[in-house]
Design an enzyme around this catalytic site. Structure first.
Site, PDB file in Angstrom:
ATOM      1  N   GLU A 129       0.631  -6.745  -8.494  1.00 15.83           N
ATOM      2  CA  GLU A 129       0.017  -6.957  -7.176  1.00 15.83           C
ATOM      3  C   GLU A 129      -0.689  -8.309  -7.089  1.00 15.83           C
ATOM      4  O   GLU A 129      -1.818  -8.411  -6.621  1.00 15.83           O
ATOM      5  CB  GLU A 129      -0.952  -5.803  -6.861  1.00 15.83           C
ATOM      6  N   ASP A 140       1.595   6.048  -7.537  1.00 10.36           N
ATOM      7  CA  ASP A 140       0.257   5.543  -7.273  1.00 10.36           C
ATOM      8  C   ASP A 140      -0.677   6.625  -6.723  1.00 10.36           C
ATOM      9  O   ASP A 140      -0.988   6.609  -5.535  1.00 10.36           O
ATOM     10  CB  ASP A 140       0.344   4.380  -6.276  1.00 10.36           C
ATOM     11  N   GLU A 191      -8.554   7.915  -2.732  1.00  7.73           N
ATOM     12  CA  GLU A 191      -7.838   6.928  -1.916  1.00  7.73           C
ATOM     13  C   GLU A 191      -6.757   7.563  -1.057  1.00  7.73           C
ATOM     14  O   GLU A 191      -6.637   7.269   0.129  1.00  7.73           O
ATOM     15  CB  GLU A 191      -7.218   5.858  -2.837  1.00  7.73           C
ATOM     16  N   TRP A 204       6.095  -1.068  -0.192  1.00  5.42           N
ATOM     17  CA  TRP A 204       4.840  -0.681   0.444  1.00  5.42           C
ATOM     18  C   TRP A 204       5.108   0.079   1.744  1.00  5.42           C
ATOM     19  O   TRP A 204       4.189   0.495   2.418  1.00  5.42           O
ATOM     20  CB  TRP A 204       3.990  -1.925   0.766  1.00  5.42           C
TER      21      TRP A 204
END
Ligand code: BDP
Length: 606
Positions: free
Chosen positions: A241, A316, A344, A476
């Site tokens: 990232e 993730d 998250e 993404w």
């Protein structure tokens, strides 16, 4: 008159001090100051003197015991090899435990994603308690809370690390924090930016094979250990990232990690090197495969003081993922699991989601004995109640308890926490019931049947199944993950697709590869299937999807009703604050269901 006002004010202040605002976490014992405690003067003695309800307690150091952190409680006597063991024993005694215990994992570490400017990456409970400045009393409370659940390490800053972290002025703050944490058995660690020699040191390169770079890190380590002699080590996110790493110089992960390992080894420090790497060397490959592709060839090449730290799932921190196959593929390098305590992807601090069942699920596939440690991405900020949602405290608590003993049952941990946090109420069973169902409910109203990563961009709160931004990496974008079209839905990761299933050990490789044997709760993670695919109970896939979305929302409706019934038994402030958040949760759960069913429904029958 004046004195009366003062008295009233003092009384009010005392009451505020004891208000049930969540600030005392699970450490709500009454200060009884009653027990006569014999043995060494240490944290254990202090705690028992203040809070132990018995008349006396004995602390005994026994050099013959084997584990440095373990303890034996018999009656009101605690035996341990070290004062640290006595401390863990004291907290256990306060919880009402007896018998022998020792930690399963040696490394039980919180990872704070805190930035030097006080913001917290994926933090939902206010600002950093460490940066840019801290309140020593608050840090002491933090230390106590962690010690009470056995956490023995903490990484003080974000994995997306600023090179400035290693500047002298910040290291001096690290020292002050370390001094407060030390009596509680907690070591400090730092995340480092691989290009620190450039960003901070003014060098022209951060190439791990460059002599100047090696020298810079050695000197930096010498400096750190002069300031903090028991410093734990570094956590590194490299070539992921946008973070710098050895790959920028065509060097391998092991070459990068080993350079740091050599610099820190003389001081006894460790390097926790993260495997959360994608979009670099194996760009274009199915993202869930990239960690294995990237690290397998490096296995066996790392120095002894390097640990590979991997997230529990291969993508993730989704509400449900299969376990990460890197745990099967790495054989020679010590490994740590990284769990995310901060929610998250699980409703942040607005949703009540108890995470222990998710972590226990992971341990069903990854034998804890294959790991040398465990890291948890913290959910702590400077909010009065530490974690934003009162029930998010349970996740911090559960992380610590599982790090100590990964075979503890989720229910057992939740019951303990409820008792300590709310006192014995008539509603224990109701609270337990909500907590135990909350994770599965969340999976259902967000992403049932193995769906994943269909969150709104960037902040990851709420659904965006149609998400596609051309300028973003495909990995993404939600549409890449669900692959829905008129023919069906799901990501084909079988041998006929991306072949991610091949990275799993048997029996999982074959089991996941075949839709007939793939667990239905992971079906669309591994398979692309027609909308009318028959589920085990005879429903079509589309019917089952609707059923699950609805059942997730119904569960939250039920949680809300149950919480209303709890009202008379829970203190006013905490009840109200949880209630407010539960209303958000319900609203958001309905949004998830409605948006997803509308979007996916638009393909069905076309
Ligand atoms: C993702 C987060 C991102 C982190 C990254 C990581 O969205 O903020 O930096 O993981 O773990 O979950 O490095």
């Amino acid at each position: 008159m004046k004195r009366q006002i003062l008295t009233v004010l003092l009384l009010a202040a005392a009451m505020v001090g004891h208000a049930e605002d969540g600030s005392r976490l699970w450490l709500r014992y009454a200060e009884v100051n009653k027990a006569k405690v014999t043995g060494p003067e240490c944290v254990a003695a202090d705690e028992l003197r203040r809070y132990y309800d018995g008349a006396e307690a004995q602390l005994v150091l026994d050099p013959n015991m084997t584990d440095d952190e373990g303890y034996i409680i018999s009656g009101s006597t605690i035996k341990a090899k070290t004062e640290k063991g006595l401390m863990y024993g004291a907290y256990a005694l306060l919880r009402g435990e007896s018998g022998e215990s020792k930690p399963f994992f040696k490394l039980r570490i919180l990872n704070h994603w805190d930035n030097l400017d006080s913001s917290i990456e994926r933090g939902y409970a206010g600002k950093s308690i460490f940066w840019p400045s801290f309140d020593p009393n608050h840090i002491k409370e933090y230390a106590r809370a962690n010690a009470s659940i056995g956490i023995n390490g903490t990484v003080l800053n974000n994995v997306n690390a600023s090179p400035k972290m290693l500047a002298k002025e910040n290291l001096l703050k690290v020292k002050q924090i370390a001094d407060i944490l030390r009596p509680y058995g907690i070591r400090v660690y730092l995340s480092v930016n691989f290009a620190s020699p450039m960003g901070l040191g003014g060098l022209k390169t951060a190439d791990p094979l460059d002599k100047g770079v090696q020298k810079w890190w050695k000197k930096k380590c010498d400096e750190i250990y002069k300031i903090v002699p028991d410093f734990g080590g570094f956590l590194v996110k490299a070539n992921s990232e946008g973070q710098p790493g050895p790959g920028d110089y065509e060097r391998s992960h092991s070459e990068g990690a080993n350079m740091l390992a050599d610099a820190i080894a003389p001081h006894g420090g460790i390097i926790m090197w993260r495997s959360f790497v994608y979009g670099a060397k194996h760009k274009g490959e199915d993202r869930v495969k990239q960690a294995v592709s990237e690290f397998k060839e490096d296995d066996g090449k790392f120095r002894e003081n390097v640990i590979l730290q991997s997230k529990n799932g291969p993508l993730d921190f989704q509400p449900r993922e299969p376990y990460a196959p890197i745990f099967d593929n790495i054989q020679k390098t010590p490994q740590m699991a990284e769990l995310q305590i901060t929610q998250e992807y699980l409703g942040q601090s607005r949703h009540l989601v108890y995470l222990a069942p998710m972590w226990r699920e992971f341990f069903r596939f990854v034998e804890p004995s294959r790991l040398v440690g465990i890291a948890g991405v913290a959910n702590i900020g400077d909010d009065t109640n530490w974690c934003g949602h009162h029930f998010s405290q349970a996740n911090w608590y559960a992380f610590g308890r599982l790090a100590w003993n990964p075979s503890m049952k989720s229910e057992e941990i939740a019951s303990e926490w409820i008792k300590e946090t709310f006192g014995k109420t008539q509603m224990d069973e109701a609270l337990l019931y909500i907590m135990m169902r909350s994770r599965e409910a969340c999976v259902n109203y967000m992403m049932p049947l193995g769906l994943h990563h269909i969150f709104k961009f960037d902040h990851h709160y709420g659904p965006q199944p149609d998400g596609f931004i051309k300028s973003y990496p495909l990995e993404w974008c939600p549409v890449y993950y669900h692959q829905a079209d008129k023919n069906g839905i799901g990501f084909d990761r079988t041998h006929a697709g991306s072949n991610a299933t091949s990275q799993y050990r048997e029996p999982y490789c074959s089991m996941y590869d075949d839709p007939a044997t793939c667990p239905e709760n992971l079906l669309l993670w591994f398979h692309h299937l027609p909308w009318n695919y028959r589920m085990k109970d005879g429903r079509t896939l589309w019917e089952e999807m609707q059923r699950r979305y609805n059942s997730g929302v119904e569960d939250v409706e039920d949680f809300c009703r149950t919480w209303q019934l709890c009202k008379p038994y829970i203190d006013e402030q905490r009840w109200r604050e949880v209630d407010e958040r539960m209303q958000h949760q319900l609203e958001n759960a309905r949004e998830w269901r409605d948006v997803c069913l509308k979007y996916f429904g638009s393909f069905v029958g076309k």
